[in-house]
Design an enzyme around this catalytic site. Structure first.
Site: not given
Ligand code: AMP
Ligand code: MG
Length: 519
Positions: A101, A103-104, A136-137, A194, A271-272, A281
């Site tokens: 989901g 997350g940030r 931390d989002g 974005r 997810d990306n 992403d």
């Molecule tokens: P990514 O591979 O960077 O697209 O991230 C994978 C997952 O980790 C996604 O669900 C993001 O929303 C979550 N995520 C990455 N960094 C953070 C963060 N600093 N705080 C919360 N969720 C994060």
């Molecule tokens: Mg992602």
């Protein structure tokens, strides 16, 4: 202030989580959760893209207003905005990871632009959501600058991508351990807005499929086709089949462009992967300097190198197979899914040939032409030749007098140059013969090559220069790069600095050759 019209179909037409707010949780039977951005201390507009503002119908006065920085820093909402975080899963580095989901990321709404186009506006780094999983989002300035600049650079290169409207500094520190080696430090935080017609991902379908939430899966598929693929007619299984084939085709087109310009995504988890075939992403991505199909900028992936440059087409295919599996309950038979996957292979092969021909200045590439192209790739690899400079240099090859002169600037070391000199000379001779046999006149050939071979790409070290300056409070480097990257195929005399080889200082520097998922 421009009047803005929001039409938030995602949250209006699809089931949402009954609980709102950022409490971390598993969210079942729902595709989104209502959650507001967490306000920041001092939202300050650091950069914006005038083209995206224009697309959205935001005038200059609106962008310059204090309210704009507040909205796009997460401290206020325009009327009609209705923030949410999306629920999705994904395969990460080859393994099913369950619920991930946003997350940030927090979507603010779907804006209807003056021309009738729909644009979802999404903040990245706007604070915790139900999907933050203990993190931390937030996002640091360095990675936000990288996402902001690369979105726009890719667009101007002609690569399908999400766009970026704004970069807002938060005035707050974010603590990150850049290389996960026990050295966390506070860094400046930022929020990027974005922009894309849709942020639905492969993983958006995988999550309900994995949980057996088959009604939800079907609702999402129907919604996605209606909203994001309105040009597809038909119904029932035939419509799903056309849609899947279209997703396969767009994904092939996107990855073929990555290979054309030397872009390495770095984290091609499902997810990306955007359902629209957009590059999405921007994390530990990078650009090929000296040609190396095994290179990945992502230190988090240094062991397996799953997402290295040369395997991106195969990974995209693997990801489409995951999507096909998730969608399989919509089909009585696997044949249409198989046909979609074949569409990927055919489209990719055709695109690759087209790009190879254009890059080489040939009117088309048959099997022999592709073998000729591969020999150049091998020479670039062996000779540690800069990919961008090699192809751009080939524009200046004189077919009547082939020599190394046009590609001299592409070499990083004299030793490697000398090692490939003879073979390269032979290749250039063959190339000259092919060019002489071409029906295209010289001027037409140069123009065709110019439009396939950028002079400017967002080299890792260029972004890092802008980041270093911005961390000292000077955002001028961001604006300069944004300006240069608006016309990547133009010569732009006087801007040679931005077209040069990677300098020695950047060879092993964090942020240039090494990036991690810590952002
Ligand atoms: P990514 O591979 O960077 O697209 O991230 C994978 C997952 O980790 C996604 O669900 C993001 O929303 C979550 N995520 C990455 N960094 C953070 C963060 N600093 N705080 C919360 N969720 C994060
Ligand atoms: Mg992602």
């Amino acid at each position: 202030m421009t009047e803005l019209h929001f039409d938030n179909r995602f949250v209006r037409e699809l089931p949402g989580d009954p609980e709102s707010g950022p409490r971390r949780r598993e969210v079942r039977d729902a595709l989104w959760s209502a959650v507001e951005p967490t306000p920041v201390t001092a939202p300050t507009l650091l950069a914006h893209s005038p083209e995206v503002a224009a697309l959205l119908g935001l005038d200059a006065a609106t962008v310059a207003s204090e309210g704009f920085a507040r909205v796009f820093g997460g401290n206020a909402l325009y009327p009609g905005m209705q923030p949410w975080a999306a629920n999705y899963g994904g395969h990460q580095f080859g393994n099913w990871a369950g619920q991930l989901g946003d997350g940030r990321a927090i979507s603010l709404g779907e804006l209807l632009a003056p021309d009738g186009r729909r644009w979802e506006l999404q903040l990245k780094g706007a604070g915790p959501t139900p999907y933050s999983r203990g993190a931390d989002g937030r996002a640091v300035l360095r990675s936000s600058i990288r996402e902001f600049l690369c979105s726009e650079a890719m667009h101007h290169l002609g690569v399908p991508t999400t766009r970026a409207l704004s970069l807002v500094g938060t005035g707050e520190a974010v603590v990150r351990d850049m290389f996960y080696d026990g050295h966390p430090r506070p860094e400046p935080g930022a929020v990027v807005c974005r922009v894309a017609p849709s942020f639905i991902r492969f993983g958006s379908f995988e999550l309900p499929a994995s949980r057996g939430e088959l009604d939800l899966l079907r609702q999402l598929a129907d919604f996605c086709i209606r909203r994001d693929f309105p040009e597809l007619a038909g119904q029932g299984e035939a419509l799903y089949a056309d849609w899947f084939a279209e997703v396969c085709e767009r994904t092939a087109v996107m990855v073929a462009h990555w290979m054309r310009v030397g872009f390495v995504h770095g984290v091609m988890n499902t997810d990306n992967m955007s359902i629209l075939g957009l590059t999405i992403d921007y994390g530990p991505y990078g650009w090929i300097d000296d040609y190396d199909p095994d290179w990945t900028p992502n230190t988090t992936d240094a062991q397996g190198r799953r997402y290295r440059f040369g395997t991106q087409p195969q990974v995209a295919y693997w990801n489409l197979v995951r999507l096909a599996q998730a969608l399989s309950t919509l089909f009585a038979d696997v044949a249409p899914l198989q046909a979609g996957l074949e569409r990927f292979q055919d489209t990719y092969a055709r695109q690759e040939r087209g790009h190879a021909a254009a890059k080489l200045g040939l009117s088309h590439c048959d099997d022999a032409g592709m073998a000729h192209f591969r020999r150049l790739q091998q020479l670039m690899h062996r000779g540690e030749m800069d990919m961008t400079l090699t192809f751009r240099g080939l524009m200046d090859l004189n077919p009547l007098q082939p020599s190394l002169a046009c590609v001299e600037a592409a070499f990083y070391t004299p030793a490697r140059r000398n090692a490939v000199e003879q073979d390269l000379l032979q290749w250039l001779g063959e190339h000259a013969r092919l060019l002489q046999a071409e029906p295209l006149p010289a001027a037409g050939r140069r123009e065709r090559m110019r439009l396939a071979n950028p002079r400017f790409v967002l080299r890792n070290w260029l972004a890092q220069e802008a980041i270093d300056r911005a961390e000292q409070g000077d955002t001028g480097g961001i604006d300069e790069l944004l300006e240069v990257m608006r016309r990547p195929y133009d010569e732009q005399p006087g801007r040679g600095h931005f077209a040069g080889r990677r300098p020695d200082w950047a060879r092993d520097r964090a942020g240039c050759s090494m990036l991690s998922c810590s952002s």
